[in-house]
Write a protein that holds these residues in place. Structure first.
Motif: not given
Length: 69
Positions: A29, A33, A54-55, A57-58, A61-62
């Motif tokens: 993941g 990203i 956004v990167m 934040t992603s 989450l991962v």
């Protein structure tokens, strides 16, 4: 005595395999990203600030999913 030792060894090996498999998903993941972020920056460098937010934040989450696995 050897049955107990064999059972413990099997348990440790199984735990190591489970942790290795559990680490593969988040690793893939995070790689995706980063890859897609580089592609997007190459296409539209003017959107770097929004893309970075956004990167990150992603990625957070991962990584949080990786902690719970």
């Amino acid at each position: 005595m050897t049955d107990v030792v064999t059972a413990k060894m099997a348990g440790y090996i199984a735990a190591g395999i489970c942790m290795g498999i559990g680490a593969l998903g988040p690793a893939i993941g995070l790689g995706l990203i980063g890859s897609k972020a580089c592609e997007s920056l190459g296409k539209k460098p003017e959107c770097a600030d929004a893309l970075f937010k956004v990167m990150i934040t992603s990625a957070v989450l991962v990584e949080s999913i990786a902690v719970y696995v």
